[in-house]
Design an enzyme around this catalytic site. Structure first.
Site, PDB file in Angstrom:
ATOM      1  N   SER A 165       0.826  -1.210   0.000  1.00  0.00           N
ATOM      2  CA  SER A 165       0.000   0.000   0.000  1.00  0.00           C
ATOM      3  C   SER A 165       0.862   1.263   0.000  1.00  0.00           C
ATOM      4  O   SER A 165       2.053   1.229   0.284  1.00  0.00           O
ATOM      5  CB  SER A 165      -0.932   0.006   1.213  1.00  0.00           C
ATOM      6  N   ASN A 166       0.224   2.372  -0.293  1.00  0.00           N
ATOM      7  CA  ASN A 166       0.916   3.655  -0.377  1.00  0.00           C
ATOM      8  C   ASN A 166       1.398   4.124   0.998  1.00  0.00           C
ATOM      9  O   ASN A 166       0.784   3.821   2.018  1.00  0.00           O
ATOM     10  CB  ASN A 166      -0.018   4.703  -0.996  1.00  0.00           C
ATOM     11  N   SER A 167       2.457   4.902   1.000  1.00  0.00           N
ATOM     12  CA  SER A 167       3.034   5.397   2.261  1.00  0.00           C
ATOM     13  C   SER A 167       2.046   6.238   3.066  1.00  0.00           C
ATOM     14  O   SER A 167       2.147   6.329   4.296  1.00  0.00           O
ATOM     15  CB  SER A 167       4.288   6.224   1.978  1.00  0.00           C
TER      16      SER A 167
END
Length: 344
Positions: A108-110
């Site tokens: 997943s995205n930061s």
């Protein structure tokens, strides 16, 4: 970006609206309600996300996917605290908050991990499969282990179009687990959400009717300039109840007389920009078919590039092509890839 979007941005800046409530600018709020329903229909989202349908759902424009994810995480957290206090009055609020936990994929995205930091709630990044997809079995195992250890599962943030390879998490199996354990399910479709509008990408929408909230960035695929992130909620009351702070200077004589929302309760800041104007002008100028053609053009270009990579013996694909994204590398040591990246 596109010229209609720039025109909308300039007009909105000129008007200088700070649209935290309906009375600040009825057009600012009402046009946002209109365009969010347009967008939901354009992307073929379930009716539960429309303002126009009976029920508590609806859409709002946030600044970025980071804000949308944070809103979902904070709202889910507060809802969980309220429910758990009712079930366990013997526990203090601080004791309950210390047990909360959330989940997402290690792909997943930061911004999801950051949302956990800001919300003071650990987000466990679960290992995706070999195909880089997060599935319900991994979530189920993690939730059962945490419940056994006395933790309280709050929210799972799934991704449609991961940052690294544009992989699509298995929303249906994740939804089943979330429903069984009363866990909020948010979908971050910041990039891939634009493909919901294409019939040939209908598979991407599988399970969307079972999620509590989702976000999609218009500044990625819809020719609207940054910042403009659409967010839909199945039950907006859960966010409003979590964020509602009323002061006397925010009250006005038209409160409660209509179903028009005060979007200040749907977001982190109080003030808000007239982002709906640039969305409206972009849609009115380019049209739904023009926007679909734009997305298809990106996919077509990626297909062409994928073929070039496959036909060149020096390179290899490291993940299946997804929408406009092709992940490739030169064969050999990673040092060669690093050198190529620097030269590019």
């Amino acid at each position: 970006v596109s010229y209609p979007s720039i025109v909308g941005e300039m007009l909105a800046s000129g008007f200088g609206i700070i649209g935290f409530s309906w009375i600040c600018s009825p057009a600012c709020t009402e046009l946002e309600v209109v365009v969010m329903d347009w967008l939901a229909k354009f992307l073929k989202l379930p009716e539960q996300f429309l303002h126009a349908t009976e029920g508590p759902g609806g859409g709002v424009i946030q600044g970025s996917a980071s804000e949308a994810v944070l809103v979902a995480v904070l709202a889910a957290r507060e809802q969980a605290v309220v429910k758990y206090r009712e079930l366990h009055p013997e526990l203090s609020e601080s004791e309950i908050r210390g047990k909360l936990i959330a989940y997402s994929s290690d792909q997943s995205n930061s911004c999801i991990e950051k949302a956990g930091v800001i919300a003071a709630m650990p987000i466990k990044l679960l290992p995706a499969g070999e195909d880089l997809i997060l599935r319900g079995d991994a979530l189920k195992k993690a939730i059962e282990e945490d419940v056994q250890e006395g933790r309280i599962p709050v929210i799972c943030i799934a991704t449609l179009g991961t940052t690294g390879t544009c992989a699509y998490d298995d929303i249906e199996s994740l939804a089943t687990v979330c429903e069984d354990h009363n866990v909020w399910l948010h979908v971050d479709a910041a990039y891939a959400g634009g493909a919901f509008a294409l019939d040939e990408c209908a598979d991407l929408r599988r399970g969307i009717d079972r999620v509590d909230s989702l976000n999609f960035n218009l500044h990625k695929f819809m020719l609207v300039n940054f910042d403009c992130s659409a967010m839909w909620l199945k039950d907006a009351n859960k966010v409003v109840d979590s964020f509602n702070v009323d002061r006397i200077y925010l009250k006005h004589k038209y409160e409660g007389q209509s179903q028009i929302p005060d979007f200040r309760h749907w977001q982190i800041p109080l003030g808000r920009r007239f982002r709906a104007l640039k969305v409206w002008i972009t849609f009115r100028t380019l049209g739904a078919e023009g926007l679909r053609a734009h997305v298809r053009k990106h996919i077509s270009l990626a297909e062409q590039f994928e073929k070039l990579v496959k036909d060149d013996k020096r390179f290899e694909l490291v993940a299946p092509r997804a929408l406009g994204l092709v992940c490739f590398r030169p064969k050999g040591d990673n040092e060669i890839t690093a050198q190529l990246l620097q030269r590019l």
